[in-house]
Design a protein around this motif. Structure first.
Motif, PDB file in Angstrom:
ATOM      1  N   SER A  68       0.810  -1.207   0.000  1.00 36.00           N
ATOM      2  CA  SER A  68       0.000   0.000   0.000  1.00 36.00           C
ATOM      3  C   SER A  68       0.850   1.267   0.000  1.00 36.00           C
ATOM      4  CB  SER A  68      -0.951  -0.001   1.199  1.00 36.00           C
ATOM      5  OG  SER A  68      -0.200  -0.052   2.399  1.00 36.00           O
ATOM      6  N   SER A  69       2.139   1.193   0.455  1.00 39.18           N
ATOM      7  CA  SER A  69       2.976   2.395   0.482  1.00 39.18           C
ATOM      8  C   SER A  69       3.611   2.690  -0.875  1.00 39.18           C
ATOM      9  CB  SER A  69       4.070   2.254   1.547  1.00 39.18           C
ATOM     10  OG  SER A  69       4.985   1.257   1.164  1.00 39.18           O
ATOM     11  N   VAL A  70       3.491   1.775  -1.838  1.00 38.10           N
ATOM     12  CA  VAL A  70       3.963   2.035  -3.198  1.00 38.10           C
ATOM     13  C   VAL A  70       2.934   2.933  -3.864  1.00 38.10           C
ATOM     14  CG1 VAL A  70       4.459   1.014  -5.457  1.00 38.10           C
ATOM     15  CG2 VAL A  70       5.174  -0.168  -3.380  1.00 38.10           C
ATOM     16  N   THR A  71       3.354   4.117  -4.298  1.00 37.52           N
ATOM     17  CA  THR A  71       2.397   5.063  -4.874  1.00 37.52           C
ATOM     18  C   THR A  71       2.428   5.083  -6.393  1.00 37.52           C
ATOM     19  OG1 THR A  71       4.008   6.832  -4.657  1.00 37.52           O
ATOM     20  CG2 THR A  71       2.397   6.563  -2.850  1.00 37.52           C
ATOM     21  N   GLU A  72       3.555   4.648  -6.978  1.00 36.97           N
ATOM     22  CA  GLU A  72       3.641   4.663  -8.441  1.00 36.97           C
ATOM     23  C   GLU A  72       4.676   3.660  -8.952  1.00 36.97           C
ATOM     24  OE1 GLU A  72       4.763   8.775  -9.054  1.00 36.97           O
ATOM     25  OE2 GLU A  72       6.902   8.267  -9.056  1.00 36.97           O
ATOM     26  N   PHE A  73       4.511   3.292 -10.215  1.00 36.85           N
ATOM     27  CA  PHE A  73       5.479   2.444 -10.907  1.00 36.85           C
ATOM     28  C   PHE A  73       5.975   3.194 -12.137  1.00 36.85           C
ATOM     29  CE2 PHE A  73       2.683  -0.712  -8.830  1.00 36.85           C
ATOM     30  CZ  PHE A  73       3.628  -1.477  -8.167  1.00 36.85           C
ATOM     31  N   ILE A  74       7.161   2.805 -12.604  1.00 33.99           N
ATOM     32  CA  ILE A  74       7.667   3.315 -13.883  1.00 33.99           C
ATOM     33  C   ILE A  74       7.615   2.148 -14.872  1.00 33.99           C
ATOM     34  CG2 ILE A  74       9.636   4.309 -15.128  1.00 33.99           C
ATOM     35  CD1 ILE A  74      10.592   5.326 -12.290  1.00 33.99           C
ATOM     36  N   LEU A  75       6.936   2.347 -16.002  1.00 41.52           N
ATOM     37  CA  LEU A  75       6.859   1.304 -17.028  1.00 41.52           C
ATOM     38  C   LEU A  75       8.056   1.434 -17.963  1.00 41.52           C
ATOM     39  CD1 LEU A  75       3.043   1.547 -17.887  1.00 41.52           C
ATOM     40  CD2 LEU A  75       4.148  -0.204 -16.498  1.00 41.52           C
ATOM     41  N   ALA A  76       8.816   0.348 -18.114  1.00 43.59           N
ATOM     42  CA  ALA A  76      10.031   0.382 -18.940  1.00 43.59           C
ATOM     43  C   ALA A  76       9.706   0.579 -20.418  1.00 43.59           C
ATOM     44  CB  ALA A  76      10.818  -0.916 -18.748  1.00 43.59           C
ATOM     45  N   GLY A  77       8.504   0.161 -20.827  1.00 47.73           N
ATOM     46  CA  GLY A  77       8.117   0.292 -22.232  1.00 47.73           C
ATOM     47  C   GLY A  77       8.615  -0.878 -23.068  1.00 47.73           C
ATOM     48  N   LEU A  78       8.401  -0.766 -24.362  1.00 45.42           N
ATOM     49  CA  LEU A  78       8.750  -1.851 -25.282  1.00 45.42           C
ATOM     50  C   LEU A  78      10.245  -1.882 -25.564  1.00 45.42           C
ATOM     51  CD1 LEU A  78       7.235  -4.075 -26.809  1.00 45.42           C
ATOM     52  CD2 LEU A  78       7.008  -2.503 -28.732  1.00 45.42           C
ATOM     53  N   THR A  79      10.856  -0.693 -25.663  1.00 48.66           N
ATOM     54  CA  THR A  79      12.296  -0.606 -25.932  1.00 48.66           C
ATOM     55  C   THR A  79      12.844   0.676 -25.312  1.00 48.66           C
ATOM     56  OG1 THR A  79      13.977  -0.441 -27.685  1.00 48.66           O
ATOM     57  CG2 THR A  79      11.835   0.509 -28.171  1.00 48.66           C
ATOM     58  N   ASP A  80      14.137   0.670 -24.999  1.00 46.60           N
ATOM     59  CA  ASP A  80      14.761   1.911 -24.487  1.00 46.60           C
ATOM     60  C   ASP A  80      15.628   2.600 -25.544  1.00 46.60           C
ATOM     61  OD1 ASP A  80      16.749   0.029 -24.529  1.00 46.60           O
ATOM     62  OD2 ASP A  80      17.155   0.062 -22.362  1.00 46.60           O
ATOM     63  N   GLU A  81      15.522   2.155 -26.800  1.00 46.32           N
ATOM     64  CA  GLU A  81      16.275   2.789 -27.897  1.00 46.32           C
ATOM     65  C   GLU A  81      15.578   4.094 -28.306  1.00 46.32           C
ATOM     66  OE1 GLU A  81      19.089   1.591 -29.260  1.00 46.32           O
ATOM     67  OE2 GLU A  81      19.079  -0.196 -27.970  1.00 46.32           O
ATOM     68  N   PRO A  82      16.217   5.267 -28.111  1.00 41.66           N
ATOM     69  CA  PRO A  82      15.556   6.553 -28.399  1.00 41.66           C
ATOM     70  C   PRO A  82      15.091   6.703 -29.851  1.00 41.66           C
ATOM     71  CG  PRO A  82      17.613   6.884 -27.200  1.00 41.66           C
ATOM     72  CD  PRO A  82      17.585   5.441 -27.604  1.00 41.66           C
ATOM     73  N   GLU A  83      15.920   6.199 -30.805  1.00 41.85           N
ATOM     74  CA  GLU A  83      15.575   6.377 -32.223  1.00 41.85           C
ATOM     75  C   GLU A  83      14.368   5.535 -32.666  1.00 41.85           C
ATOM     76  OE1 GLU A  83      18.816   3.201 -32.067  1.00 41.85           O
ATOM     77  OE2 GLU A  83      18.381   5.112 -31.074  1.00 41.85           O
ATOM     78  N   LEU A  84      13.971   4.556 -31.838  1.00 43.03           N
ATOM     79  CA  LEU A  84      12.824   3.706 -32.188  1.00 43.03           C
ATOM     80  C   LEU A  84      11.496   4.225 -31.623  1.00 43.03           C
ATOM     81  CD1 LEU A  84      14.267   0.089 -31.664  1.00 43.03           C
ATOM     82  CD2 LEU A  84      13.752   1.205 -33.831  1.00 43.03           C
ATOM     83  N   GLN A  85      11.582   5.192 -30.694  1.00 41.52           N
ATOM     84  CA  GLN A  85      10.374   5.631 -29.982  1.00 41.52           C
ATOM     85  C   GLN A  85       9.304   6.211 -30.920  1.00 41.52           C
ATOM     86  OE1 GLN A  85       9.946   4.833 -26.834  1.00 41.52           O
ATOM     87  NE2 GLN A  85      12.043   4.181 -26.456  1.00 41.52           N
ATOM     88  N   MET A  86       9.687   7.155 -31.774  1.00 41.70           N
ATOM     89  CA  MET A  86       8.690   7.798 -32.645  1.00 41.70           C
ATOM     90  C   MET A  86       8.159   6.855 -33.728  1.00 41.70           C
ATOM     91  SD  MET A  86       7.936  10.457 -31.170  1.00 41.70           S
ATOM     92  CE  MET A  86       6.713  11.091 -32.292  1.00 41.70           C
ATOM     93  N   PRO A  87       9.028   6.071 -34.421  1.00 40.14           N
ATOM     94  CA  PRO A  87       8.476   5.109 -35.389  1.00 40.14           C
ATOM     95  C   PRO A  87       7.503   4.124 -34.742  1.00 40.14           C
ATOM     96  CG  PRO A  87      10.851   5.318 -35.700  1.00 40.14           C
ATOM     97  CD  PRO A  87      10.506   6.086 -34.467  1.00 40.14           C
ATOM     98  N   LEU A  88       7.839   3.653 -33.523  1.00 39.51           N
ATOM     99  CA  LEU A  88       6.937   2.727 -32.826  1.00 39.51           C
ATOM    100  C   LEU A  88       5.646   3.423 -32.402  1.00 39.51           C
ATOM    101  CD1 LEU A  88       9.431   0.660 -30.623  1.00 39.51           C
ATOM    102  CD2 LEU A  88       8.040  -0.206 -32.506  1.00 39.51           C
ATOM    103  N   PHE A  89       5.743   4.695 -32.008  1.00 40.50           N
ATOM    104  CA  PHE A  89       4.551   5.467 -31.642  1.00 40.50           C
ATOM    105  C   PHE A  89       3.568   5.499 -32.814  1.00 40.50           C
ATOM    106  CE2 PHE A  89       2.240   9.493 -31.883  1.00 40.50           C
ATOM    107  CZ  PHE A  89       1.524   9.463 -30.698  1.00 40.50           C
TER     108      PHE A  89
END
Length: 311
Positions: free
Chosen positions: A7-28
Motif C-alpha cells: 500500500s505504500s507504493v504510490t507509483e510504478f515506472i513502465l520500462a516500455g517496449l524498448t529503451d532505444e531513443p531512435e525507435l520511440q517515434m516510429p513505434l509510436f
C-alpha cells in the motif's frame, strides 16, 4: 522507491517496449496506426451488426461481443503504451496499475471464453443444423455470454488477489509496457513458488479449458464435414469455420507463448514482443479477418454504405 508494504507504493515506472531513443517515434506511429484500425474495425463491425437485421443471429451476436472485448482491452492498454513512447518517464500510479491489470485480465479471459462459445456455435450449426434454432436460442446465447463475462471476472479477481498479497521492494521499474502479473511478481520481495503456481493454474483455466472446448468442437465438426458427400457442401462448411480458426490460432498461440513457458526458457524482453500480438495485433486483425472472409458481412457493408449514400 523503498516500500515496507504494497500500500505504500504510490507509483510504478513502465520500462516500455524498448529503451532505444531512435525507435520511440516510429513505434509510436506504428502502434497509433494499429490502434486506429482496431477502433474503427471493431466499432464498425458492432455498428454493422446492430444496423442489419439479417445479422441478428447467434454467430453475429458472439462476433459483436468479440469486437466489444477487442476494442475494450486494446483501449485498456494501448493509449498508455503510446504515452510511453513520447514521455521521458512513463509513470503509472499504483491504483492506475492495479486498475489496468484488472481490466486487462477481465477482457483477456472473456476473449478466451467467447472464442470457445463461438466454436460451440459452429459445432451446433454444422453437426446439428435441424436443432440449431432451438439449441442456440436467445436465452442460451445470453447464458453463454454471462458465462463468458463471469469467467472474465473470475480471472481478474483471482489474479488481483495474487497481487494484493505481495510486498514491493525498493525497485519500482516494471519491465513491460503494461502492468502484467509476471513483471509485477519480479518486483516483489515476498513472491514465492505459490504465487507463480497460482498464475500458472489461473492461466491454464483461462487458456486450457477454452482450447480443450475448441478442440473437441472442431473434432466433431471435422467428423461431420468428412461425412458430407458433396465437395461444395464440404467447402461451404469449412469456410464458415476458417475465420474462427485463424483468430483462435493467433490469440491462443501468442498467449500460450507468453504465459505457459518458464521465464528461464523465455526471457521477459522476448515475452514483451510476443504479448504485442495478443494485445495490439489480434484485436486489430479480428474484425478484418471476419469482414474480408465473410460474405454476409460484405453484403451488410454494401447495403449500409448504399443506404448512407442514397440518403
Amino acid at each position: 522507491m523503498a516500500a515496507d508494504n504494497a500500500s505504500s507504493v504510490t507509483e510504478f515506472i513502465l520500462a516500455g517496449l524498448t529503451d532505444e531513443p531512435e525507435l520511440q517515434m516510429p513505434l509510436f506511429f506504428l502502434f497509433l496506426g494499429f490502434y486506429v484500425v482496431t477502433v474503427v474495425g471493431n466499432l464498425g463491425l458492432i455498428t454493422l451488426i446492430g444496423l442489419n437485421s439479417h445479422l441478428h443471429i447467434p454467430m453475429y451476436f458472439f462476433l459483436l461481443n468479440l469486437s466489444f472485448i477487442d476494442f475494450s482491452y486494446s483501449t485498456t492498454l494501448t493509449p498508455k503504451m503510446l504515452m510511453g513512447f513520447v514521455s521521458k518517464r512513463n509513470i503509472i500510479s499504483y491504483a492506475g496499475c492495479v486498475t489496468q491489470f484488472f481490466f486487462f485480465c477481465f477482457f483477456v479471459f472473456s476473449e478466451s471464453y467467447i472464442l470457445s462459445a463461438m466454436a460451440y456455435d459452429r459445432y451446433v450449426a454444422i453437426c446439428k443444423p435441424l436443432l440449431y434454432t432451438v439449441t442456440m436460442s436467445p436465452q442460451v446465447c445470453l447464458l453463454l455470454m454471462l458465462g463468458v463475462y463471469g469467467m472474465g471476472v473470475f480471472g481478474a479477481v483471482t489474479h488481483m488477489g495474487n497481487i494484493m498479497f505481495i510486498t514491493f521492494c525498493a525497485d519500482n521499474l516494471v519491465n513491460h509496457y503494461m502492468c502484467d502479473i509476471i513483471p509485477l511478481l519480479e518486483l516483489s520481495c515476498n513472491s514465492s513458488y505459490i504465487n507463480l503456481l497460482v498464475v500458472f493454474i489461473v492461466v491454464t483455466i483461462g487458456i486450457g479449458v477454452p482450447i480443450v472446448t475448441i478442440f473437441i468442437s472442431y473434432g466433431f465438426i471435422l467428423s461431420s464435414i468428412l461425412h458430407i458427400s458433396s465437395t461444395e457442401g464440404r467447402s461451404k462448411a469449412f469456410s464458415t469455420c476458417s475465420s474462427h480458426i485463424i483468430v483462435v490460432s493467433l490469440f491462443f498461440g501468442s498467449g500460450a507463448f507468453m504465459y505457459l513457458k518458464p521465464p528461464s526458457i523465455l526471457p521477459l524482453d522476448q515475452g514483451k514482443v510476443s504479448s504485442i500480438f495478443y494485445t495490439a495485433v489480434v484485436p486489430m486483425f479480428n474484425p478484418l479477418i471476419y469482414s474480408l472472409r465473410n460474405k454476409d458481412v460484405k453484403i451488410a457493408l454494401k447495403k449500409t454504405l448504399g443506404r448512407k449514400l442514397f440518403s
